[in-house]
Design an enzyme around this catalytic site. Structure first.
Site, short mmCIF file in Angstrom:
data_model
loop_
_atom_site.label_atom_id
_atom_site.label_comp_id
_atom_site.label_asym_id
_atom_site.label_seq_id
_atom_site.Cartn_x
_atom_site.Cartn_y
_atom_site.Cartn_z
N LYS A 238 0.83 -1.21 0.00
CA LYS A 238 0.00 0.00 0.00
C LYS A 238 0.87 1.26 0.00
CE LYS A 238 -3.90 1.78 2.70
NZ LYS A 238 -5.12 1.42 1.99
N ARG B 239 -9.89 1.38 -3.61
CA ARG B 239 -8.93 1.18 -2.50
C ARG B 239 -9.14 2.20 -1.40
NH1 ARG B 239 -5.26 -2.40 -3.75
NH2 ARG B 239 -5.37 -3.03 -5.92
N ASN C 186 -15.13 11.98 -2.24
CA ASN C 186 -15.63 10.68 -2.73
C ASN C 186 -17.13 10.76 -2.97
OD1 ASN C 186 -15.58 7.87 -3.36
ND2 ASN C 186 -16.37 7.43 -1.30
N HIS D 233 -20.44 8.44 -2.83
CA HIS D 233 -20.89 7.15 -2.31
C HIS D 233 -22.37 6.98 -2.62
CE1 HIS D 233 -20.92 3.59 0.17
NE2 HIS D 233 -22.08 4.02 0.64
C1 GRF Z 1 -20.49 4.72 -8.43
O1 GRF Z 1 -21.77 4.19 -8.13
C2 GRF Z 1 -19.91 5.42 -7.23
O2 GRF Z 1 -20.87 6.01 -6.43
C3 GRF Z 1 -19.25 4.29 -6.49
O3 GRF Z 1 -18.72 3.46 -7.48
C4 GRF Z 1 -19.48 3.61 -8.68
C5 GRF Z 1 -18.54 3.94 -9.77
O4 GRF Z 1 -19.16 4.03 -11.02
N1 GRF Z 1 -18.28 4.81 -5.55
P1 GRF Z 1 -18.38 4.64 -12.26
O5 GRF Z 1 -17.09 3.84 -12.38
O6 GRF Z 1 -18.13 6.07 -12.00
O7 GRF Z 1 -19.27 4.41 -13.45
#
Ligand code: GRF
Length: 218
Positions: free
Chosen positions: A71, A97, A119, A121
Site C-alpha cells: 500500500k 482502494r 468521494n 458514495h
Molecule cells: C459509483 O456508483 C460510485 O458512487 C461508487 O462506485 C461507482 C462507480 O461508477 N463509488 P463509475 O465507475 O463512475 O461508473
C-alpha cells in the site's frame, strides 16, 4: 472563480470520471484535470479518458512482503504523480482502494478542516456504508435512497458530508433501473460540488469533535 487543479482516481467503469472530464471540457476556466489515474489495467475509464484526450495513467497495485508495504509503495507512486503535476484536489470516482491516513493528510485543508479528497458514495450516509451500496439499499427494500458526496477521512465512508441528493425507489424497479436513477444523482452532485469549491463557497465548521461542512448562501 478559483481554478481547481484536480486528479481523478477510478478503478472501473469510469462514468463519474467521464462526467468530471466533461465538466472540465465545458469549464476549462475553473476546472483543470491534471491527472486521471487507475489501479486497474483493464478499467473502462482508460477508454473514456481517451475520448477527452486525457491520458489515464495505470498504476497497478504490486504485491510486496506485507500488505502495508504494498500500500505504501502504491500510494507513493500516486502521490509522486500528483505532486509533480501540482494537483490540489483528489476526486475519487469509483476508486476501490482505501487511502491511508498519510495520503489523506497530504491534502488536509485548514479552511475545510478536512482533506481535499472527495468521494461519491451511492447511498444516503450513514446508511449502507462500504461496498455495493446500491445493492445493499435495494435489497433492504428502501423506498427512498440517495447519494452522498463527502470528504474522505481515514474511516470507510465516514468523512464529513458535503452534499446529498435523494431519489425514489419505485415499486417495480429492477436493480438496474434503481442504479440508473442513482447515477444521474451522482453526476449532478459531483458537478455541483466542484462548482461550489471553485466558487469558494465551502468551509468546515468544527463542533463536538466532528467537522461539518457549511456551504455559504445555503
Ligand atoms: C459509483 O456508483 C460510485 O458512487 C461508487 O462506485 C461507482 C462507480 O461508477 N463509488 P463509475 O465507475 O463512475 O461508473
Amino acid at each position: 472563480m478559483k481554478r481547481l487543479k484536480i486528479a481523478i482516481l477510478a478503478s472501473g467503469n469510469g462514468s463519474n470520471a467521464e462526467n468530471i472530464l466533461k465538466l472540465a471540457a465545458e469549464h476549462p476556466e475553473w476546472l483543470d484535470v491534471r491527472a486521471v489515474i487507475t489501479d486497474n489495467p483493464g478499467a473502462y475509464v482508460i477508454e473514456r479518458s481517451q475520448k477527452f484526450k486525457a491520458e489515464c495513467l495505470v498504476i497497478p497495485f504490486e504485491k510486496k512482503a506485507t500488505i502495508e508495504e504494498g500500500k505504501n509503495a502504491h500510494e507513493s507512486r500516486i502521490l509522486g504523480v500528483l505532486r509533480e503535476r501540482g494537483v490540489e484536489w483528489v476526486c475519487l470516482a469509483g476508486y476501490q482502494r482505501i487511502l491511508s491516513h498519510k495520503f489523506i493528510e497530504e491534502f488536509y485543508d485548514l479552511n475545510l478542516i478536512a482533506s481535499r479528497v472527495i468521494n461519491i458514495h451511492p447511498s444516503l450516509l450513514p446508511s449502507f456504508r462500504g461496498k455495493d451500496a446500491y445493492t445493499q439499499a435495494y435489497d433492504f427494500g428502501v423506498k427512498l435512497s440517495g447519494v452522498t458526496l463527502h470528504f474522505v477521512d481515514s474511516g470507510v465512508d465516514t468523512g464529513p458530508i458535503f452534499l446529498q441528493g435523494h431519489f425514489e425507489r419505485f415499486e417495480n424497479d429492477t436493480p438496474e433501473q434503481f442504479v440508473a436513477r442513482g447515477l444521474e444523482v451522482e453526476y449532478r452532485l459531483y458537478r455541483r460540488g466542484l462548482e461550489l469549491l471553485a466558487r469558494e463557497k465551502v468551509r468546515g465548521v468544527r463542533t463536538q469533535n466532528r467537522t461539518y461542512i457549511s456551504i455559504q448562501g445555503e
